[in-house]
Design a protein around this motif. Structure first.
Motif, PDB file in Angstrom:
ATOM      1  N   ALA B 271       0.840  -1.204   0.000  1.00  0.00           N
ATOM      2  CA  ALA B 271       0.000   0.000   0.000  1.00  0.00           C
ATOM      3  C   ALA B 271       0.872   1.251   0.000  1.00  0.00           C
ATOM      4  N   ARG B 272       1.970   1.175   0.766  1.00  0.00           N
ATOM      5  CA  ARG B 272       2.865   2.336   0.828  1.00  0.00           C
ATOM      6  C   ARG B 272       3.563   2.568  -0.521  1.00  0.00           C
ATOM      7  N   HIS B 273       3.751   1.507  -1.281  1.00  0.00           N
ATOM      8  CA  HIS B 273       4.351   1.653  -2.614  1.00  0.00           C
ATOM      9  C   HIS B 273       3.454   2.523  -3.499  1.00  0.00           C
ATOM     10  N   TYR B 274       2.145   2.342  -3.370  1.00  0.00           N
ATOM     11  CA  TYR B 274       1.216   3.122  -4.200  1.00  0.00           C
ATOM     12  C   TYR B 274       0.853   4.464  -3.564  1.00  0.00           C
ATOM     13  N   PHE B 275       0.940   4.508  -2.234  1.00  0.00           N
ATOM     14  CA  PHE B 275       0.467   5.686  -1.503  1.00  0.00           C
ATOM     15  C   PHE B 275       1.444   5.942  -0.362  1.00  0.00           C
ATOM     16  N   SER B 276       2.462   6.773  -0.663  1.00  0.00           N
ATOM     17  CA  SER B 276       3.571   6.934   0.287  1.00  0.00           C
ATOM     18  C   SER B 276       3.145   7.631   1.574  1.00  0.00           C
ATOM     19  N   ASP B 277       2.013   8.326   1.545  1.00  0.00           N
ATOM     20  CA  ASP B 277       1.569   9.029   2.756  1.00  0.00           C
ATOM     21  C   ASP B 277       0.727   8.154   3.676  1.00  0.00           C
ATOM     22  N   THR B 361      -9.164   6.498  -1.600  1.00  0.00           N
ATOM     23  CA  THR B 361      -9.600   7.872  -1.886  1.00  0.00           C
ATOM     24  C   THR B 361      -8.535   8.581  -2.714  1.00  0.00           C
ATOM     25  N   VAL B 362      -7.293   8.430  -2.281  1.00  0.00           N
ATOM     26  CA  VAL B 362      -6.194   9.116  -2.975  1.00  0.00           C
ATOM     27  C   VAL B 362      -5.989   8.531  -4.376  1.00  0.00           C
ATOM     28  N   LEU B 363      -5.989   7.190  -4.479  1.00  0.00           N
ATOM     29  CA  LEU B 363      -5.740   6.570  -5.790  1.00  0.00           C
ATOM     30  C   LEU B 363      -6.860   6.896  -6.777  1.00  0.00           C
ATOM     31  N   SER B 364      -8.108   6.838  -6.303  1.00  0.00           N
ATOM     32  CA  SER B 364      -9.188   7.134  -7.245  1.00  0.00           C
ATOM     33  C   SER B 364      -9.213   8.625  -7.553  1.00  0.00           C
ATOM     34  N   GLY B 365      -8.796   9.442  -6.552  1.00  0.00           N
ATOM     35  CA  GLY B 365      -8.709  10.889  -6.790  1.00  0.00           C
ATOM     36  C   GLY B 365      -7.682  11.204  -7.876  1.00  0.00           C
ATOM     37  N   ARG B 366      -6.551  10.511  -7.844  1.00  0.00           N
ATOM     38  CA  ARG B 366      -5.519  10.717  -8.877  1.00  0.00           C
ATOM     39  C   ARG B 366      -6.093  10.400 -10.253  1.00  0.00           C
TER      40      ARG B 366
END
Lengths: 307, 375
Positions: B271-277, B361-366
């Motif tokens: 998950a951190r690989h895709y979303f570092s925050d 949320t972040v991935l779909s937002g991107r």
């Protein structure tokens, strides 16, 4: 049961008892070396041993150094540890294997005693006994010191301590035990029903556990053992290095396959190096599997690559 | 093409395991996992039947999957692994295809090839170098046939969700069938479900484009995706649990040696690989996704101390998810990472629901910001 001892304090006392000029020729092996290596920074941790194994290296000077140390300690009122029979010095005509070994303790010391050993002079051969006796002639009579074939490994890159004496590296003691016990042998520890091989092979797993515990999150130390072991075999037993590396794992694999022997090995460890570690049989077996995978198999691979 | 032709093609395609739309003509694939020469003859004949109704440019390939594993030990002491060796040699296969070509009409026989594929601990190895896309597609087909696992509606829905998250182009029903190892009706049902929600856009060329997937639906897909996987939990009885970072580094090292290549890191690390925050300081365990039939032998190589447990409450050091997800969704940037959906499913299973939601949320937002679509 022997009282817990601080390895750092015992090592300090051992070093202080030895003539200063001899200290750099001493390599401590066995549980004190392991205890100091793993616990010296932790005042809470202790060992339960009564024997301090003190090996003189190199072999060429071992008898002379041992003679000097024995004379000095006897003058300082140290006495033979063992009972009357093995405390009486021998005569020049007695063969070395009939002489009492140098096992000394302070006259008022009940916690630990010193056993003097010699570094072996060469690699063990099939026709040569694993254990050799060397005469130590003193002003009060003759004694002997022992050398064990594979203890030459303790001379590989020993760790220099703050007290001037050196201690054997844990992986070298482990390798010496592995090579010494290619099988689970029938020999018992004197006055017990415990097999010598179970004690020594169990200690290998205890050392592996403690090495892993030093850096439990990445376990790098254990992962480096095979390289060190291979280098030591090449340095100490060059012509036989490959053959020795290939057979090093046999005893430990036999131990892992024998629940009764493994259980006995664990019981011995749990009153020794692993005291208060709360290791059960399942955990001990898992330590063994990890040791085989991360040390024995890479060591065998190194040996095979050497062809 | 008439509708009856399309129907015939679909019927014929059900008789084979895959169809690759090659530059110089389609390639039909049939996979047999066998040691029996009769099965091979059956496979050759089945392919020839289908090939007979195909254009001259179409070729066929029979892949014989030969178990060759030589296993060193078990991840569980009570379950010793057996050594398995195929009785079929490459010479035997060569003789068989020569015999086949001597008895079948040359214009068909010359278009059929037979290859033996070793199924080893390190995965499936093709005996020749093909173009990368074909190779990866064929590995998927072979892996799927080897496991006998067919993609279900959830597999198709997950694949559509992932293709949207990654901004991939439109897909045909046939490509979804091949990708997921699913039947036509299964793909059709999954497509209908998304179409009824107005999330799929049919193109004039019969391809389908996922327009948008709302966050709530993405989370639901991730939950259902999690439920469709088989889980193996491993404990470390020594009490000296290696960190997830150490174990994943070991996995990547093994992969450099060609081992466990269809195993990918998921969970918190993934998950951190895709979303570092991602708001988690330390991963409680390592989650791995297994994308093939290679088995779990690699676990011993990661850490031989690990033991499998049936106890779902035990504190696991490693959790392995056998996923039906297509291997194409492994991300190979700076490691080998399970898909976003696998990682989200792992977080949900660990109980990190808030973090899973935040990640999606972040991935779909991107994705939405690239599309300039407002949810």
């Amino acid at each position: 049961m022997t009282a817990p001892l601080s390895p750092k304090e015992v090592l300090r006392q051992v070093a202080a008892a030895l003539p200063e000029a001899c200290r750099q020729e001493v390599i401590i092996v066995g549980s004190l070396a392991a205890g100091y290596y793993f616990f010296s920074d932790d005042g809470e941790k202790s060992i339960r041993t009564k024997d301090v194994d003190c090996m003189f290296s190199p072999h060429a000077r071992a008898v002379a150094t041992a003679t000097r140390v024995t004379e000095d300690l006897l003058k300082a009122q140290w006495v033979q540890r063992d009972g009357e029979r093995w405390s009486v010095p021998g005569k020049p005509e007695d063969s070395p294997d009939r002489l009492p070994l140098v096992r000394l303790k302070r006259s008022n010391e009940t916690e630990w005693s010193l056993e003097l050993l010699s570094a072996p002079d060469n690699a063990p051969k099939d026709d040569m006994p694993m254990r050799q006796f060397h005469r130590v002639s003193t002003s009060i009579g003759d004694f002997a010191i022992c050398s064990f074939g594979f203890l030459a490994l303790a001379e590989y890159d020993p760790v220099v301590t703050q007290f001037g004496v050196r201690i054997a590296r844990p992986e070298m003691m482990a390798l010496a035990n592995l090579l010494h016990h290619e099988r689970i042998g029938p020999e018992l520890i004197s006055d017990t029903d415990l097999k010598r091989s179970n004690k020594d092979l169990g200690r290998v797993l205890a050392l592996a556990f403690l090495a892993n515990a030093r850096n439990v999150r990445d376990g790098t130390e254990l992962g480096e053992w095979a390289d060190g072991m291979w280098s030591a075999l090449e340095m100490k037993f060059k012509p036989q290095a490959r053959q020795l590396a290939m057979r090093a794992g046999r005893g430990i694999k036999e131990l892992l396959a024998s629940p009764q022997d493994l259980d006995q090995a664990l019981r011995i460890c749990n009153v020794g190096l692993l005291a208060s570690r709360d290791i059960n049989a399942q955990g001990f077996s898992a330590i063994g599997r990890r040791f085989v995978a991360e040390v024995i198999e890479p060591l065998e691979a190194r040996a095979q690559e050497s062809d | 093409m008439t509708s009856s032709n399309i129907t015939m093609n679909r019927l014929r395609d059900r008789e084979i395991d895959g169809r690759w739309p090659g530059r110089d003509g389609d390639v039909l694939i049939e996979v047999k996992r066998t040691n029996n020469i009769r099965d091979i003859r059956d496979g050759l004949l089945s392919l020839t039947y289908v090939l007979a109704a195909e254009p001259q440019s179409t070729t066929a390939l029979l892949c014989v999957l030969m178990p060759q594993s030589r296993l060193l030990g078990s991840v569980h002491p009570s379950r010793p692994l057996r050594t398995r060796l195929s009785r079929l040699s490459p010479t035997r296969l060569k003789l068989e295809i020569e015999y086949f070509r001597s008895v079948v009409r040359p214009n068909l026989a010359q278009r059929v090839r037979l290859i033996g594929i070793e199924d080893t601990e390190s995965g499936i190895k093709l005996p020749y170098e093909a173009e990368p896309n074909f190779q990866s597609w064929l590995e998927d087909v072979v892996a799927r046939e080897a496991t006998g696992v067919r993609g279900n509606r959830q597999t198709v829905t997950s694949a559509l969700a992932l293709s949207w998250l990654r901004g991939e182009g439109p897909l045909t029903v046939r490509s979804l069938q091949d990708l997921c190892g699913a039947s036509y009706p299964t793909v059709a049902t999954a497509v209908e479900n998304l179409t009824s929600l107005d999330l799929l856009e049919p193109r004039s060329d019969r391809r389908l484009l996922v327009r948008y997937i709302p966050l709530a639906l993405l989370m639901k897909i991730a939950e259902q995706h999690a439920a469709g996987r088989k889980i193996h939990r491993f404990i470390d009885p020594t009490g000296q649990v290696k960190s997830p970072e150490t174990l994943s580094a070991k996995l990547f090292k093994l992969q450099q040696q060609g081992l466990a290549t269809k195993v990918a890191v998921g969970g918190v690390l993934g998950a951190r690989h895709y979303f570092s925050d991602l708001d988690i300081t330390a991963s409680p365990r390592l989650d791995l996704s297994v994308y093939s039939a290679g088995g779990l032998d690699f676990v011993r190589r990661l850490d031989a101390a690990l033991e499998e447990t049936e106890d779902a409450r035990a504190k696991a050091a490693l959790v392995v998810h056998v996923t039906p997800e297509p291997v194409r969704f492994i991300d190979h940037h700076d490691g080998t990472w399970a898909s976003e959906l696998e990682c989200c499913a792992d977080l949900l299973e660990i109980g990190l629901t808030r973090e899973a939601h935040e990640m999606m949320t972040v991935l779909s937002g991107r994705r939405l910001s690239k599309l300039k679509v407002r949810p």
